[in-house]
Design an enzyme around this catalytic site. Structure first.
Site, short mmCIF file in Angstrom:
data_model
loop_
_atom_site.label_atom_id
_atom_site.label_comp_id
_atom_site.label_asym_id
_atom_site.label_seq_id
_atom_site.Cartn_x
_atom_site.Cartn_y
_atom_site.Cartn_z
N GLY A 235 0.80 -1.23 0.00
CA GLY A 235 0.00 0.00 0.00
C GLY A 235 0.82 1.27 0.00
N GLU A 267 -2.08 -5.34 -1.34
CA GLU A 267 -1.50 -5.98 -0.14
C GLU A 267 -0.94 -4.93 0.82
OE1 GLU A 267 1.60 -8.37 -1.84
OE2 GLU A 267 0.24 -9.62 -2.99
N PRO A 268 -1.76 -4.01 1.32
CA PRO A 268 -1.21 -2.97 2.20
C PRO A 268 -0.87 -3.50 3.59
CG PRO A 268 -3.59 -2.73 2.05
CD PRO A 268 -3.21 -3.87 1.13
N GLY A 269 0.22 -3.06 4.14
CA GLY A 269 0.60 -3.47 5.49
C GLY A 269 0.81 -2.24 6.35
N TYR A 310 17.14 1.19 9.11
CA TYR A 310 16.89 2.05 7.94
C TYR A 310 17.14 3.53 8.24
CZ TYR A 310 13.73 -1.99 7.25
OH TYR A 310 13.17 -3.22 7.17
N CYS A 336 23.74 -2.80 23.76
CA CYS A 336 25.16 -2.48 23.60
C CYS A 336 25.55 -2.34 22.14
CB CYS A 336 26.00 -3.55 24.28
SG CYS A 336 25.72 -3.49 26.04
N GLU A 337 25.01 -1.36 21.50
CA GLU A 337 25.32 -1.02 20.11
C GLU A 337 25.11 0.49 19.98
OE1 GLU A 337 25.47 -3.11 17.06
OE2 GLU A 337 24.95 -5.06 17.90
N TYR A 364 5.91 -3.04 11.36
CA TYR A 364 7.33 -3.41 11.34
C TYR A 364 8.03 -3.02 12.65
CZ TYR A 364 6.00 -3.79 6.43
OH TYR A 364 5.35 -4.11 5.27
N1 LLP Z 1 3.42 -7.25 -0.44
C1 LLP Z 1 4.68 -7.70 -0.54
C2 LLP Z 1 4.99 -8.77 -1.48
C3 LLP Z 1 5.69 -7.13 0.27
O1 LLP Z 1 6.94 -7.57 0.16
C4 LLP Z 1 5.35 -6.10 1.19
C5 LLP Z 1 6.36 -5.50 2.06
C6 LLP Z 1 3.99 -5.69 1.27
C7 LLP Z 1 3.06 -6.28 0.42
C8 LLP Z 1 3.53 -4.63 2.22
O2 LLP Z 1 4.02 -3.38 1.90
P1 LLP Z 1 3.53 -2.08 2.71
O3 LLP Z 1 2.07 -1.83 2.42
O4 LLP Z 1 3.73 -2.35 4.13
O5 LLP Z 1 4.38 -0.97 2.19
N2 LLP Z 1 10.52 -3.53 7.30
C9 LLP Z 1 10.41 -2.43 6.37
C10 LLP Z 1 9.34 -2.66 5.32
C11 LLP Z 1 9.57 -3.93 4.55
C12 LLP Z 1 8.48 -4.17 3.54
C13 LLP Z 1 8.66 -5.51 2.89
N3 LLP Z 1 7.59 -5.87 2.01
C14 LLP Z 1 10.17 -1.14 7.15
O6 LLP Z 1 10.08 -1.19 8.39
O7 LLP Z 1 10.09 -0.05 6.57
#
Ligand code: LLP
Length: 406
Positions: A235, A267-269, A310, A336-337, A364
């Site tokens: 998303g 596929e929003p997360g 990041y 400790c980093e 995340y």
């Molecule tokens: N679909 C696929 C195949 C993905 O690899 C991802 C995220 C999503 C959907 C969800 O994307 P979003 O809507 O959340 O942008 N750990 C990192 C983000 C890694 C995202 C990996 N893939 C952070 O904290 O910024």
């Protein structure tokens, strides 16, 4: 202006009828806190303009707590999973299998067999080898080809996934070859998917991607494959400065105007849960080294690793605002980093024992947490209307060592 799904009560987190300071008296810091109302508002902004047969699949990796998944099941969301563990979580939360998509660059034969057995909506294929494994499975599973569209998402290099030198997906040429090699009788190819990266602020990239997927879909259909959906991946971004709000409802509307002949899948997360969650932490001590003033807090990079990994910057405020003048601090954890830092230049007025809130950590955050430095993971609590519940207990030392054979 603060986004809608924040209220000024507890500063940014939408927990209308509860005071964070009161929760802090009952729950030991550090803890993650989530707002049900805020999650629902964010999810509904995707669902609002989606049609009945479109699927908005929450990306479980962003936050996989089963209690949060349950909220999304109630709203009719589907789920995007990248491991059997996530698939089992979604099922345990009550998701129907035919609303689940399974992506991932390294799915084993056992992973694919398990997913096929569940009869999920789609297994997103990321290599030629996966086709060979799928072909011989019973149930003729629905599959989609995850293409690598060779597009830059202009985001942090670690979360770019759609350029040709990234490990994800297959090229459009390879997708065409697969579609030519295997007949519709051999494989149940029903979709095309792609994901160009995370924290995407530019809507036009989604529309550009939609064009690519539509073109390829036309070729696959001409080869006899019954393509019924196009999956544009994750998303929209969120604003970690808490100033702007991106508009998922408008994005879905624009995508629906572009993708008229297929069901839309997204596929929003991050954008569902990031702003719906925060970390509450206590200041352990205050110190000055050289020219720099530090606030050492009880949450560390093991609990929230986005800043270390990041260089992400999350807004931080005191829970109890006072009238005394604020000062610039570097807020650091106890690990400790040197990388265990939530950034310098945070304007705060806090002393040892005071609590701080670290915003935009619903996505995340806990899902990427670890036990580094033998630190038990913190509790997670969910605020729903005027009460909160513990949805994951804080780990104990015994939890940490329970699988070690001593
Ligand atoms: N679909 C696929 C195949 C993905 O690899 C991802 C995220 C999503 C959907 C969800 O994307 P979003 O809507 O959340 O942008 N750990 C990192 C983000 C890694 C995202 C990996 N893939 C952070 O904290 O910024």
């Amino acid at each position: 202006m603060r986004p809608d799904y924040f209220s000024k009560n507890s500063e940014c987190l939408w927990i209308e009828n509860l005071e964070l300071s009161e929760i802090c008296e009952e729950v030991q810091t550090p803890f993650y806190i989530y707002s049900q109302a805020s999650i629902e508002a964010a999810a509904n902004s995707y669902l609002k303009n989606a049609g009945n047969t479109d699927l908005i699949c929450y990306s479980v990796k962003a936050n996989s707590n089963i209690n949060l998944l349950k909220i999304l099941v109630q709203l009719g969301m589907g789920f995007d999973v990248v491991s059997v563990g996530e698939l089992k979580r979604a099922l345990k939360a009550g998701a129907t299998a035919n609303k689940i998509v399974f992506s991932g660059v390294g799915k084993s034969a056992a992973d694919l067999a398990f997913a096929a057995e569940q009869k999920i909506y789609s297994i997103n294929i990321e290599s030629h080898q996966e086709i060979e494994l799928i072909k011989n499975l019973p149930n003729n599973p629905r599959i989609s080809l995850r293409i690598n569209p060779d597009m830059a998402a202009n985001t942090h290099p670690y979360i770019e996934t759609g350029k040709s030198d990234c490990k994800f997906g297959i090229s459009e040429t390879e997708a065409l070859e697969i579609a030519k090699t295997y007949s519709p009788e051999e494989i149940n190819l029903v979709g095309i998917s792609a994901h160009i990266g995370s924290q995407i602020t530019d809507v036009s990239l989604f529309l550009e991607l939609a064009e690519k997927l539509k073109n390829l879909a036309t070729h696959l259909k001409n080869l006899g494959h019954n393509i019924d959906h196009l999956d544009v991946g994750g998303g929209l971004a969120i604003d970690y400065q808490l100033e702007k709000q991106y508009d998922p409802a408008q994005l879905v509307k624009d995508l629906k105007s572009s993708i008229t002949d297929y069901d839309l899948l997204m596929e929003p997360g991050r954008s569902i849960v990031a702003q719906s969650g925060a970390v509450v932490t206590s200041v352990i001590t205050k110190k000055t080294n050289g020219q720099r003033d530090f606030l050492v807090v009880d949450v560390g990079m093991n609990d929230l690793m986005r800043p270390a990994l990041y260089s992400a910057r999350h807004a931080i405020e005191e829970i109890k605002n006072s009238d005394n003048a604020s000062k610039e601090y570097e807020v650091v954890g106890p690990v400790c980093e040197t990388a265990d830092s939530f950034g310098a230049g945070h304007l705060l007025n806090a002393d040892a024992g005071d609590q701080l809130i670290i915003y935009s950590t619903g996505a995340y955050g806990s899902s990427m947490g670890s036990n580094y430095n033998s630190r038990p993971k913190p509790a997670e609590i969910l605020v729903s209307k005027d009460k909160y519940t513990v949805i994951r207990k804080a780990e104990s030392f015994e939890d940490l060592i329970k699988l070690e054979e001593i």
